[in-house]
Design a protein around this motif. Structure first.
Motif, PDB file in Angstrom:
ATOM      1  N   LYS A  77     -19.477   4.134 -61.400  1.00 25.98           N
ATOM      2  CA  LYS A  77     -20.850   4.310 -61.822  1.00 25.98           C
ATOM      3  C   LYS A  77     -21.954   4.461 -60.759  1.00 25.98           C
ATOM      4  CE  LYS A  77     -21.976  -0.718 -61.396  1.00 25.98           C
ATOM      5  NZ  LYS A  77     -22.398  -1.924 -62.399  1.00 25.98           N
ATOM      6  N   ASP A  78     -21.478   4.411 -59.424  1.00 25.45           N
ATOM      7  CA  ASP A  78     -22.602   4.496 -58.557  1.00 25.45           C
ATOM      8  C   ASP A  78     -23.018   6.111 -58.450  1.00 25.45           C
ATOM      9  OD1 ASP A  78     -24.343   4.576 -56.311  1.00 25.45           O
ATOM     10  OD2 ASP A  78     -22.517   4.334 -54.785  1.00 25.45           O
ATOM     11  N   LYS A  79     -24.034   6.489 -58.874  1.00 22.09           N
ATOM     12  CA  LYS A  79     -24.352   7.872 -58.908  1.00 22.09           C
ATOM     13  C   LYS A  79     -24.643   8.625 -57.604  1.00 22.09           C
ATOM     14  CE  LYS A  79     -26.693   8.047 -63.334  1.00 22.09           C
ATOM     15  NZ  LYS A  79     -26.342   6.906 -64.255  1.00 22.09           N
ATOM     16  N   GLU A  80     -25.023   7.825 -56.553  1.00 20.35           N
ATOM     17  CA  GLU A  80     -25.022   8.389 -55.350  1.00 20.35           C
ATOM     18  C   GLU A  80     -23.872   8.356 -54.402  1.00 20.35           C
ATOM     19  OE1 GLU A  80     -28.091   5.902 -53.653  1.00 20.35           O
ATOM     20  OE2 GLU A  80     -29.795   6.853 -54.710  1.00 20.35           O
ATOM     21  N   GLU A  81     -22.735   7.858 -55.196  1.00 23.38           N
ATOM     22  CA  GLU A  81     -21.332   7.722 -54.585  1.00 23.38           C
ATOM     23  C   GLU A  81     -21.270   7.280 -53.032  1.00 23.38           C
ATOM     24  OE1 GLU A  81     -19.413  11.816 -54.640  1.00 23.38           O
ATOM     25  OE2 GLU A  81     -19.588  11.698 -56.767  1.00 23.38           O
ATOM     26  N   LYS A  82     -22.156   6.079 -52.816  1.00 24.44           N
ATOM     27  CA  LYS A  82     -22.046   5.408 -51.751  1.00 24.44           C
ATOM     28  C   LYS A  82     -20.744   4.407 -51.667  1.00 24.44           C
ATOM     29  CE  LYS A  82     -27.038   5.716 -50.658  1.00 24.44           C
ATOM     30  NZ  LYS A  82     -28.227   4.851 -50.700  1.00 24.44           N
ATOM     31  N   VAL A  83     -20.712   3.777 -52.850  1.00 25.94           N
ATOM     32  CA  VAL A  83     -19.616   3.068 -53.001  1.00 25.94           C
ATOM     33  C   VAL A  83     -18.325   3.632 -52.818  1.00 25.94           C
ATOM     34  CG1 VAL A  83     -18.293   1.288 -54.521  1.00 25.94           C
ATOM     35  CG2 VAL A  83     -20.777   1.253 -54.568  1.00 25.94           C
ATOM     36  N   LYS A  84     -18.264   5.026 -53.580  1.00 25.93           N
ATOM     37  CA  LYS A  84     -16.897   5.731 -53.654  1.00 25.93           C
ATOM     38  C   LYS A  84     -16.763   6.225 -51.940  1.00 25.93           C
ATOM     39  CE  LYS A  84     -15.036  10.017 -55.177  1.00 25.93           C
ATOM     40  NZ  LYS A  84     -15.190  11.081 -56.138  1.00 25.93           N
ATOM     41  N   ASP A  85     -17.720   6.438 -51.105  1.00 28.70           N
ATOM     42  CA  ASP A  85     -17.709   6.799 -49.887  1.00 28.70           C
ATOM     43  C   ASP A  85     -17.155   5.788 -49.063  1.00 28.70           C
ATOM     44  OD1 ASP A  85     -18.529   9.535 -50.317  1.00 28.70           O
ATOM     45  OD2 ASP A  85     -20.539   9.371 -49.744  1.00 28.70           O
ATOM     46  N   LEU A  86     -17.740   4.660 -49.343  1.00 28.80           N
ATOM     47  CA  LEU A  86     -17.266   3.295 -48.669  1.00 28.80           C
ATOM     48  C   LEU A  86     -15.868   2.971 -48.790  1.00 28.80           C
ATOM     49  CD1 LEU A  86     -17.549   0.625 -46.898  1.00 28.80           C
ATOM     50  CD2 LEU A  86     -17.883  -0.573 -49.319  1.00 28.80           C
ATOM     51  N   LEU A  87     -15.442   3.051 -50.083  1.00 25.42           N
ATOM     52  CA  LEU A  87     -14.065   2.828 -50.503  1.00 25.42           C
ATOM     53  C   LEU A  87     -13.040   3.709 -49.848  1.00 25.42           C
ATOM     54  CD1 LEU A  87     -14.414   1.427 -53.935  1.00 25.42           C
ATOM     55  CD2 LEU A  87     -14.280   0.016 -51.817  1.00 25.42           C
ATOM     56  N   THR A  88     -13.481   5.043 -49.788  1.00 29.65           N
ATOM     57  CA  THR A  88     -12.397   6.038 -49.545  1.00 29.65           C
ATOM     58  C   THR A  88     -12.402   6.234 -48.011  1.00 29.65           C
ATOM     59  OG1 THR A  88     -14.337   7.673 -49.869  1.00 29.65           O
ATOM     60  CG2 THR A  88     -12.397   7.280 -51.463  1.00 29.65           C
ATOM     61  N   THR A  89     -13.634   5.862 -47.163  1.00 33.58           N
ATOM     62  CA  THR A  89     -13.676   6.051 -45.770  1.00 33.58           C
ATOM     63  C   THR A  89     -12.865   4.894 -45.281  1.00 33.58           C
ATOM     64  OG1 THR A  89     -15.671   7.394 -45.837  1.00 33.58           O
ATOM     65  CG2 THR A  89     -15.296   6.161 -43.877  1.00 33.58           C
ATOM     66  N   ALA A  90     -13.099   3.731 -45.822  1.00 33.85           N
ATOM     67  CA  ALA A  90     -12.376   2.350 -45.444  1.00 33.85           C
ATOM     68  C   ALA A  90     -10.932   2.401 -45.959  1.00 33.85           C
ATOM     69  CB  ALA A  90     -13.225   1.178 -45.674  1.00 33.85           C
ATOM     70  N   ASN A  91     -10.411   3.271 -46.662  1.00 37.56           N
ATOM     71  CA  ASN A  91      -9.022   3.298 -47.152  1.00 37.56           C
ATOM     72  C   ASN A  91      -8.795   2.055 -48.045  1.00 37.56           C
ATOM     73  OD1 ASN A  91      -8.116   5.710 -45.910  1.00 37.56           O
ATOM     74  ND2 ASN A  91      -8.126   4.680 -44.143  1.00 37.56           N
ATOM     75  N   VAL A  92      -9.830   1.420 -48.663  1.00 39.52           N
ATOM     76  CA  VAL A  92      -9.584   0.310 -49.355  1.00 39.52           C
ATOM     77  C   VAL A  92      -8.475   0.315 -50.570  1.00 39.52           C
ATOM     78  CG1 VAL A  92     -10.688  -1.419 -51.075  1.00 39.52           C
ATOM     79  CG2 VAL A  92     -11.879  -0.547 -48.732  1.00 39.52           C
ATOM     80  N   PHE A  93      -8.563   1.590 -51.147  1.00 42.56           N
ATOM     81  CA  PHE A  93      -7.216   1.575 -52.299  1.00 42.56           C
ATOM     82  C   PHE A  93      -6.031   1.405 -51.760  1.00 42.56           C
ATOM     83  CE2 PHE A  93     -11.154   3.717 -54.408  1.00 42.56           C
ATOM     84  CZ  PHE A  93     -11.269   2.483 -55.421  1.00 42.56           C
ATOM     85  N   LYS A  94      -5.878   2.377 -50.684  1.00 39.36           N
ATOM     86  CA  LYS A  94      -4.591   2.288 -49.835  1.00 39.36           C
ATOM     87  C   LYS A  94      -4.044   1.023 -49.591  1.00 39.36           C
ATOM     88  CE  LYS A  94      -1.785   4.697 -46.597  1.00 39.36           C
ATOM     89  NZ  LYS A  94      -1.976   5.676 -45.400  1.00 39.36           N
ATOM     90  N   ILE A  95      -4.865   0.239 -49.020  1.00 37.86           N
ATOM     91  CA  ILE A  95      -4.718  -1.337 -48.466  1.00 37.86           C
ATOM     92  C   ILE A  95      -4.533  -1.907 -49.396  1.00 37.86           C
ATOM     93  CG2 ILE A  95      -5.791  -3.162 -47.111  1.00 37.86           C
ATOM     94  CD1 ILE A  95      -7.244  -0.766 -45.347  1.00 37.86           C
ATOM     95  N   ILE A  96      -5.217  -1.924 -50.908  1.00 37.31           N
ATOM     96  CA  ILE A  96      -5.059  -2.755 -51.900  1.00 37.31           C
ATOM     97  C   ILE A  96      -3.422  -2.625 -52.005  1.00 37.31           C
ATOM     98  CG2 ILE A  96      -5.302  -3.236 -54.330  1.00 37.31           C
ATOM     99  CD1 ILE A  96      -8.558  -2.837 -53.562  1.00 37.31           C
ATOM    100  N   ASP A  97      -3.056  -1.194 -52.514  1.00 33.65           N
ATOM    101  CA  ASP A  97      -1.687  -0.845 -52.823  1.00 33.65           C
ATOM    102  C   ASP A  97      -0.660  -1.325 -51.752  1.00 33.65           C
ATOM    103  OD1 ASP A  97      -2.585   0.692 -54.919  1.00 33.65           O
ATOM    104  OD2 ASP A  97      -2.498   2.575 -53.824  1.00 33.65           O
ATOM    105  N   GLU A  98      -0.884  -1.218 -50.541  1.00 34.92           N
ATOM    106  CA  GLU A  98      -0.150  -1.835 -49.894  1.00 34.92           C
ATOM    107  C   GLU A  98       0.072  -3.625 -49.537  1.00 34.92           C
ATOM    108  OE1 GLU A  98      -1.224  -0.076 -46.180  1.00 34.92           O
ATOM    109  OE2 GLU A  98      -0.199   1.764 -46.711  1.00 34.92           O
ATOM    110  N   ILE A  99      -0.775  -4.377 -50.383  1.00 34.07           N
ATOM    111  CA  ILE A  99      -0.643  -5.751 -50.246  1.00 34.07           C
ATOM    112  C   ILE A  99       0.776  -6.082 -50.865  1.00 34.07           C
ATOM    113  CG2 ILE A  99      -1.433  -7.880 -51.556  1.00 34.07           C
ATOM    114  CD1 ILE A  99      -4.401  -6.573 -51.602  1.00 34.07           C
ATOM    115  N   GLY A 100       1.162  -5.355 -51.667  1.00 35.33           N
ATOM    116  CA  GLY A 100       2.658  -5.350 -52.366  1.00 35.33           C
ATOM    117  C   GLY A 100       3.156  -6.831 -52.714  1.00 35.33           C
ATOM    118  N   GLY A 101       2.187  -7.728 -53.232  1.00 33.88           N
ATOM    119  CA  GLY A 101       2.523  -8.947 -53.625  1.00 33.88           C
ATOM    120  C   GLY A 101       2.855  -9.904 -52.825  1.00 33.88           C
ATOM    121  N   LYS A 102       2.274 -10.013 -51.518  1.00 30.96           N
ATOM    122  CA  LYS A 102       2.489 -10.603 -50.291  1.00 30.96           C
ATOM    123  C   LYS A 102       1.367 -11.414 -49.823  1.00 30.96           C
ATOM    124  CE  LYS A 102       6.207  -8.125 -48.356  1.00 30.96           C
ATOM    125  NZ  LYS A 102       6.741  -7.194 -47.543  1.00 30.96           N
TER     126      LYS A 102
END
Length: 128
Positions: A77-102
């Motif tokens: 929803k961020d038209k300027e894509e600043k949130v997307k840039d943060l989340l991708t640059t910081a690898n946040v989605f990958k890190i969430i996936d690697e939580i792995g229930g631990k």
């Protein structure tokens, strides 16, 4: 995991430095937006912290998955894509996936998000 106890602070700092170097800091997400992301993490943090043992329940895993969807929504929803840039640059989605229930991995992710907020404030200066 992509982040570890001994390097998550450095990784958070590098991500924010990379973003702050773009376009005279106009690429940085606002402090309020990044704090909103951290608030979603904090909503789950206390529940995870109180878990006995290392394995998270299906309910908590569901909450983490929902948080991930909310992150995607905020990025979309961020038209300027600043949130997307943060989340991708910081690898946040990958890190969430690697939580792995631990439990340990979620707590480390939470500290990483706090570090991102801190470095955003430190390197980002005042919000517009």
């Amino acid at each position: 995991m992509t982040i570890h106890e001994n390097d998550y602070v450095d990784q958070a700092e590098q991500a924010i430095k990379k973003l702050s170097a773009k376009k005279d800091q106009k690429a940085l997400v606002t402090t309020s937006k990044i704090r909103n992301l951290l608030a979603m993490v904090s909503d789950i943090y206390n529940d995870v912290r109180n878990v006995q043992g290392e394995v998270l329940s299906e309910e908590l895993i569901g909450k983490i998955n929902y948080m991930k969807i909310r992150f995607y929504y905020e990025a979309g929803k961020d038209k300027e894509e600043k949130v997307k840039d943060l989340l991708t640059t910081a690898n946040v989605f990958k890190i969430i996936d690697e939580i792995g229930g631990k439990k340990k991995n979620f707590l480390l992710f939470s500290r990483y998000m706090e570090a991102l907020v801190a470095f955003r404030k430190y390197y980002g200066g005042k919000d517009e």
